[in-house]
Design an enzyme around this catalytic site. Structure first.
Site, PDB file in Angstrom:
ATOM      1  N   ASN A 139       0.874  -1.180   0.000  1.00  0.00           N
ATOM      2  CA  ASN A 139       0.000   0.000   0.000  1.00  0.00           C
ATOM      3  C   ASN A 139       0.907   1.225   0.000  1.00  0.00           C
ATOM      4  O   ASN A 139       1.496   1.562   1.026  1.00  0.00           O
ATOM      5  CB  ASN A 139      -0.892  -0.035   1.249  1.00  0.00           C
ATOM      6  CG  ASN A 139      -1.726   1.226   1.394  1.00  0.00           C
ATOM      7  OD1 ASN A 139      -1.784   2.060   0.477  1.00  0.00           O
ATOM      8  ND2 ASN A 139      -2.382   1.367   2.546  1.00  0.00           N
ATOM      9  N   TRP A 140       1.010   1.853  -1.162  1.00  0.00           N
ATOM     10  CA  TRP A 140       1.952   2.976  -1.293  1.00  0.00           C
ATOM     11  C   TRP A 140       1.405   4.261  -0.666  1.00  0.00           C
ATOM     12  O   TRP A 140       2.111   5.266  -0.591  1.00  0.00           O
ATOM     13  CB  TRP A 140       2.289   3.219  -2.767  1.00  0.00           C
ATOM     14  CG  TRP A 140       3.014   2.073  -3.422  1.00  0.00           C
ATOM     15  CD1 TRP A 140       3.371   0.873  -2.845  1.00  0.00           C
ATOM     16  CD2 TRP A 140       3.474   2.004  -4.784  1.00  0.00           C
ATOM     17  NE1 TRP A 140       4.018   0.076  -3.759  1.00  0.00           N
ATOM     18  CE2 TRP A 140       4.095   0.747  -4.961  1.00  0.00           C
ATOM     19  CE3 TRP A 140       3.422   2.879  -5.870  1.00  0.00           C
ATOM     20  CZ2 TRP A 140       4.652   0.354  -6.183  1.00  0.00           C
ATOM     21  CZ3 TRP A 140       3.980   2.484  -7.080  1.00  0.00           C
ATOM     22  CH2 TRP A 140       4.592   1.244  -7.226  1.00  0.00           C
ATOM     23  N   LYS A 141       0.140   4.243  -0.261  1.00  0.00           N
ATOM     24  CA  LYS A 141      -0.492   5.418   0.362  1.00  0.00           C
ATOM     25  C   LYS A 141      -0.276   6.650  -0.531  1.00  0.00           C
ATOM     26  O   LYS A 141      -0.283   6.517  -1.738  1.00  0.00           O
ATOM     27  CB  LYS A 141       0.026   5.607   1.797  1.00  0.00           C
ATOM     28  CG  LYS A 141      -0.143   4.316   2.616  1.00  0.00           C
ATOM     29  CD  LYS A 141       0.081   4.493   4.101  1.00  0.00           C
ATOM     30  CE  LYS A 141      -0.107   3.147   4.807  1.00  0.00           C
ATOM     31  NZ  LYS A 141       0.026   3.241   6.263  1.00  0.00           N
ATOM     32  N   HIS A 163      -9.405   1.279   5.151  1.00  0.00           N
ATOM     33  CA  HIS A 163      -8.124   1.492   5.845  1.00  0.00           C
ATOM     34  C   HIS A 163      -8.338   2.438   7.028  1.00  0.00           C
ATOM     35  O   HIS A 163      -9.125   3.382   6.941  1.00  0.00           O
ATOM     36  CB  HIS A 163      -7.087   2.062   4.870  1.00  0.00           C
ATOM     37  CG  HIS A 163      -5.699   1.989   5.420  1.00  0.00           C
ATOM     38  ND1 HIS A 163      -5.235   2.884   6.363  1.00  0.00           N
ATOM     39  CD2 HIS A 163      -4.702   1.110   5.200  1.00  0.00           C
ATOM     40  CE1 HIS A 163      -3.995   2.548   6.687  1.00  0.00           C
ATOM     41  NE2 HIS A 163      -3.645   1.481   5.998  1.00  0.00           N
ATOM     42  N   GLU A 197      -6.665   4.802   8.087  1.00  0.00           N
ATOM     43  CA  GLU A 197      -6.425   6.221   7.749  1.00  0.00           C
ATOM     44  C   GLU A 197      -7.650   6.821   7.073  1.00  0.00           C
ATOM     45  O   GLU A 197      -7.975   7.994   7.283  1.00  0.00           O
ATOM     46  CB  GLU A 197      -5.172   6.330   6.858  1.00  0.00           C
ATOM     47  CG  GLU A 197      -3.910   6.055   7.665  1.00  0.00           C
ATOM     48  CD  GLU A 197      -2.767   5.446   6.871  1.00  0.00           C
ATOM     49  OE1 GLU A 197      -2.794   5.479   5.623  1.00  0.00           O
ATOM     50  OE2 GLU A 197      -1.842   4.917   7.509  1.00  0.00           O
ATOM     51  N   GLU A 253      -5.029  -4.818  10.681  1.00  0.00           N
ATOM     52  CA  GLU A 253      -3.991  -3.815  10.919  1.00  0.00           C
ATOM     53  C   GLU A 253      -4.256  -3.091  12.234  1.00  0.00           C
ATOM     54  O   GLU A 253      -5.070  -2.155  12.282  1.00  0.00           O
ATOM     55  CB  GLU A 253      -3.992  -2.779   9.786  1.00  0.00           C
ATOM     56  CG  GLU A 253      -3.751  -3.359   8.408  1.00  0.00           C
ATOM     57  CD  GLU A 253      -3.193  -2.316   7.445  1.00  0.00           C
ATOM     58  OE1 GLU A 253      -2.117  -2.561   6.911  1.00  0.00           O
ATOM     59  OE2 GLU A 253      -3.811  -1.265   7.253  1.00  0.00           O
ATOM     60  N   GLY A 263       2.896   2.383  10.804  1.00  0.00           N
ATOM     61  CA  GLY A 263       3.851   3.468  10.624  1.00  0.00           C
ATOM     62  C   GLY A 263       4.596   3.856  11.896  1.00  0.00           C
ATOM     63  O   GLY A 263       5.233   4.899  11.954  1.00  0.00           O
ATOM     64  N   SER A 322       3.784  -2.082  10.261  1.00  0.00           N
ATOM     65  CA  SER A 322       5.240  -2.171  10.413  1.00  0.00           C
ATOM     66  C   SER A 322       5.792  -3.550  10.061  1.00  0.00           C
ATOM     67  O   SER A 322       6.751  -4.018  10.678  1.00  0.00           O
ATOM     68  CB  SER A 322       5.657  -1.751  11.824  1.00  0.00           C
ATOM     69  OG  SER A 322       5.253  -0.405  12.072  1.00  0.00           O
ATOM     70  N   GLY A 329       3.048  -1.048   4.253  1.00  0.00           N
ATOM     71  CA  GLY A 329       3.104   0.378   3.952  1.00  0.00           C
ATOM     72  C   GLY A 329       4.536   0.803   3.664  1.00  0.00           C
ATOM     73  O   GLY A 329       5.056   0.604   2.567  1.00  0.00           O
ATOM     74  N   GLY A 330       5.198   1.365   4.663  1.00  0.00           N
ATOM     75  CA  GLY A 330       6.545   1.928   4.497  1.00  0.00           C
ATOM     76  C   GLY A 330       7.516   1.039   3.743  1.00  0.00           C
ATOM     77  O   GLY A 330       8.218   1.497   2.825  1.00  0.00           O
TER      78      GLY A 330
HETATM   79  P1  13P Z   1       3.255   0.436   7.677  1.00  0.00           P
HETATM   80  O1  13P Z   1       3.772  -0.849   7.048  1.00  0.00           O
HETATM   81  O2  13P Z   1       3.976   1.647   7.168  1.00  0.00           O
HETATM   82  O3  13P Z   1       3.159   0.345   9.153  1.00  0.00           O
HETATM   83  O4  13P Z   1       1.755   0.608   7.142  1.00  0.00           O
HETATM   84  C1  13P Z   1       0.874  -0.451   7.245  1.00  0.00           C
HETATM   85  C2  13P Z   1      -0.357  -0.108   6.505  1.00  0.00           C
HETATM   86  O5  13P Z   1      -1.117   0.750   6.923  1.00  0.00           O
HETATM   87  C3  13P Z   1      -0.623  -0.810   5.250  1.00  0.00           C
HETATM   88  O6  13P Z   1      -1.896  -0.538   4.797  1.00  0.00           O
END
Ligand code: 13P
Length: 248
Positions: free
Chosen positions: A9-11, A94, A96, A166, A172, A212, A233-234
């Site tokens: 997920n590149w956000k 998600h 977020e 999640e 993050g 993470s 994510g990251g």
């Molecule tokens: P991180 O891997 O950056 O913690 O993000 C997880 C995430 O929200 C994937 O959708």
């Protein structure tokens, strides 16, 4: 046996040219992976990435969709728009989006239905806050989120759904749930699905862990019985790191 699925997920990261570079770097690194590998770029990079992943083992995902077919919804993107680009997976719910953009259990449910009706796969995110975990209501909360997201969806379709567990406090932050915490909560989600749909459906449905997840902890997380994949994510923003998770 459930087929593992690792999705990036590149956000809100990567311009179209940066996205192209990332996926070009990624293609050779994951070409031998015998699992489902998905990248979810921002909307503006979907076309570019779609062209580049054609003929590779990388599948395309989007980070959201609107539940209406078309119309006066300024700023929104419809399922047909995504389908025509070759999108196969769509992340919905998600944390977020729930926190900053008014995503609710009801809109998640509407989106899940539209995605499945169109033959695509929803990746439905659920997860508890730190406060909820400390109060001991994690399993109840994520089970409720899952049941509400799937409300009114037939068992045959639920088998195709991917759930991403999640924990919000692990996103993050560099804090990962321990593999046991992740496995136990995912087991609770699977049991909630079993309560409603029976064992055949709950055993077919894939559930990822997200929060993470990185090259260092992927092997242990993926070794857990209930964990069928990861939503990254990251660590999905660097080809080498993401490929190491994919090749856990
Ligand atoms: P991180 O891997 O950056 O913690 O993000 C997880 C995430 O929200 C994937 O959708």
């Amino acid at each position: 046996m459930r087929r593992p699925i690792i999705a990036g997920n590149w956000k809100m990261n990567k311009t179209p040219s940066e996205a192209a570079q990332l996926v070009k770097d990624l293609i050779p690194l994951v070409k031998d992976a015998d699992i489902d590998v998905v990248v979810c770029p921002p909307y503006t990079a979907l076309y570019t990435v779609a062209e580049l992943v054609k003929g590779t083992n990388i599948k395309l995902g989007a980070q959201n969709v609107h539940f209406e077919k078309s119309g006066a919804f300024t700023g929104e993107v419809s399922i047909d728009m995504l389908k025509e680009l070759g999108v196969e997976y769509i992340i919905i719910g998600h944390s977020e989006r729930r926190q900053y953009f008014n995503e609710t259990d009801e809109t998640v449910n509407k989106k899940a239905k539209v995605i499945l009706e169109n033959g695509l796969t929803p990746i439905i995110c659920v997860g508890e806050s730190l406060d909820q975990r400390e109060k001991g209501v994690t399993n109840d909360f994520v089970s409720m989120q899952t049941k509400l997201a799937l409300n009114g969806i037939a068992g045959e379709d639920v088998k195709k759904v991917v759930i991403a567990y999640e924990p919000i406090w692990a996103i993050g932050t560099g804090k990962t749930a321990t593999s046991k915490e992740a496995n136990d909560t995912i087991e609770a989600i699977r049991n909630a699905v079993k309560d409603v749909y029976g064992e055949e459906v709950s055993e077919a449905m894939r559930i990822q862990y997200g929060g993470s997840m990185n090259p260092k902890n992927a092997t242990e997380l993926m070794a857990q019985k209930e964990i069928d994949g990861g939503l990254i994510g990251g660590a999905s923003l660097k080809a080498e790191d993401f490929s190491k998770v994919v090749l856990y």
